[in-house]
Design an enzyme around this catalytic site. Sequence first.
Site, PDB file in Angstrom:
ATOM      1  N   GLU A  69      -1.916  -0.310   8.349  1.00 56.73           N
ATOM      2  CA  GLU A  69      -3.046  -0.690   9.298  1.00 56.73           C
ATOM      3  C   GLU A  69      -2.296  -2.260  10.497  1.00 56.73           C
ATOM      4  O   GLU A  69      -0.995  -2.525  10.564  1.00 56.73           O
ATOM      5  CB  GLU A  69      -2.786  -2.090   7.968  1.00 56.73           C
ATOM      6  CG  GLU A  69      -2.616  -2.946   7.099  1.00 56.73           C
ATOM      7  CD  GLU A  69      -3.212  -3.790   6.117  1.00 56.73           C
ATOM      8  OE1 GLU A  69      -4.664  -3.353   5.789  1.00 56.73           O
ATOM      9  OE2 GLU A  69      -1.887  -3.695   4.950  1.00 56.73           O
ATOM     10  N   HIS A 100       1.012  -1.025   0.008  1.00 56.68           N
ATOM     11  CA  HIS A 100      -0.165  -0.028   0.004  1.00 56.68           C
ATOM     12  C   HIS A 100       1.119   0.826  -0.127  1.00 56.68           C
ATOM     13  O   HIS A 100       1.960   1.229   0.451  1.00 56.68           O
ATOM     14  CB  HIS A 100      -1.004   0.003   1.110  1.00 56.68           C
ATOM     15  CG  HIS A 100      -1.874  -1.266   1.518  1.00 56.68           C
ATOM     16  ND1 HIS A 100      -2.385  -1.830   0.649  1.00 56.68           N
ATOM     17  CD2 HIS A 100      -1.768  -2.115   2.696  1.00 56.68           C
ATOM     18  CE1 HIS A 100      -2.982  -2.797   1.024  1.00 56.68           C
ATOM     19  NE2 HIS A 100      -2.400  -3.032   1.819  1.00 56.68           N
ATOM     20  N   ARG A 150      -1.224  -5.036  -6.317  1.00 54.65           N
ATOM     21  CA  ARG A 150      -0.688  -6.412  -6.268  1.00 54.65           C
ATOM     22  C   ARG A 150       0.195  -6.071  -7.016  1.00 54.65           C
ATOM     23  O   ARG A 150       0.954  -6.027  -8.158  1.00 54.65           O
ATOM     24  CB  ARG A 150      -1.273  -7.517  -7.160  1.00 54.65           C
ATOM     25  CG  ARG A 150      -3.063  -7.070  -6.419  1.00 54.65           C
ATOM     26  CD  ARG A 150      -3.900  -8.430  -7.010  1.00 54.65           C
ATOM     27  NE  ARG A 150      -5.759  -7.864  -6.132  1.00 54.65           N
ATOM     28  CZ  ARG A 150      -7.083  -7.265  -7.492  1.00 54.65           C
ATOM     29  NH1 ARG A 150      -6.024  -6.877  -7.937  1.00 54.65           N
ATOM     30  NH2 ARG A 150      -7.342  -7.474  -6.977  1.00 54.65           N
TER      31      ARG A 150
END
Length: 328
Positions: free
Chosen positions: A118, A100, A196
């Site tokens: 996260e 990310h 990805r």
Amino acid sequence: MDRKPILLKPTGKDYIWGGRRLNDDFSKNIDMSPLAETWECSTHPDGPSYAVGGKFDGKSLGEILKEHPDFLGTHPKTKGELPILIKFIDAKNDLSVQVHPDDEYAQKNENGQLGKSEMWYVLDAKADSHLVYGLNHDVDADTMRRSIEKGTLEKYLQKVPIQPDDVFFIEAGTIHAIGAGALVAEIQESSNLTYRLYDYDRVDKQGNKRQLHVDRALEVANLKGSAKPKQPIHSLKYSQGCATELLCRCKYFEVNRMLINTERVRQLVEYRADEASFRVLLCTNGCGTLFINETEYIKVFRGDCIFFPADSVIVKIHGKMQFLDIRG
């Protein structure tokens, strides 16, 4: 007005790697198969959550906060919008290897969106479950690109075995993936930006390979070897009917684990959000009741998520259950 807690209903996601546990174990009753994720506390347009019961019944959390921006609190991190997103994730199969962007890159290159750091809290895992956390040594971008083309990327990935109650903070830029057999609660910035790198050549329901984002991923990825993540030392603080411990504190959120057991004490546990920030309780085990006043209460079961506006009323908690106590 009374700042009462709001029980939330999530949006589900049917990504190809998901399983059945969010319906089977948490009774989400979402008509999806697979059910890979539930976005439990979210104002993100890709997956909002909704109020259940009370005066806001049926409204999205985003709508509620637009009507009552003071529910977010006075803390400058909120900037008028919910800054976090909370999920349950059921990884029946391996998630893609991904990365990310950080806030600066996302705001510049993704129309002003937030980046995504996260935290994962492992709820359950099979004996051989693992996750990918960074690289096992330094690698340059050309080597990474060639390994992706040849399907040999996995030899560079640092794979870490996992077990229930493990905690991992995944900073933006860290190459990562959740492995098969893991059931995870995720607390993150309010973002849905994922690049990805590798997806095991899988195909979707239409027989198409899922899109990779190699160029952007390599622009934002940390390609240096990562130290093996260490688990926090468990340091529980006890009070009557309750024990708490800090799991993660970063500039985006703070997460504590809260263990409630009032079965053997004649005193309920008081809880509220202060003026500075909203709070969220995510029930990861057990069941009980939140008493709002003499006539109002919320029955809480495993998997439920409750939003507390800033400067909330004091509730009294009864039962035997475990929460993640999240503060923006």
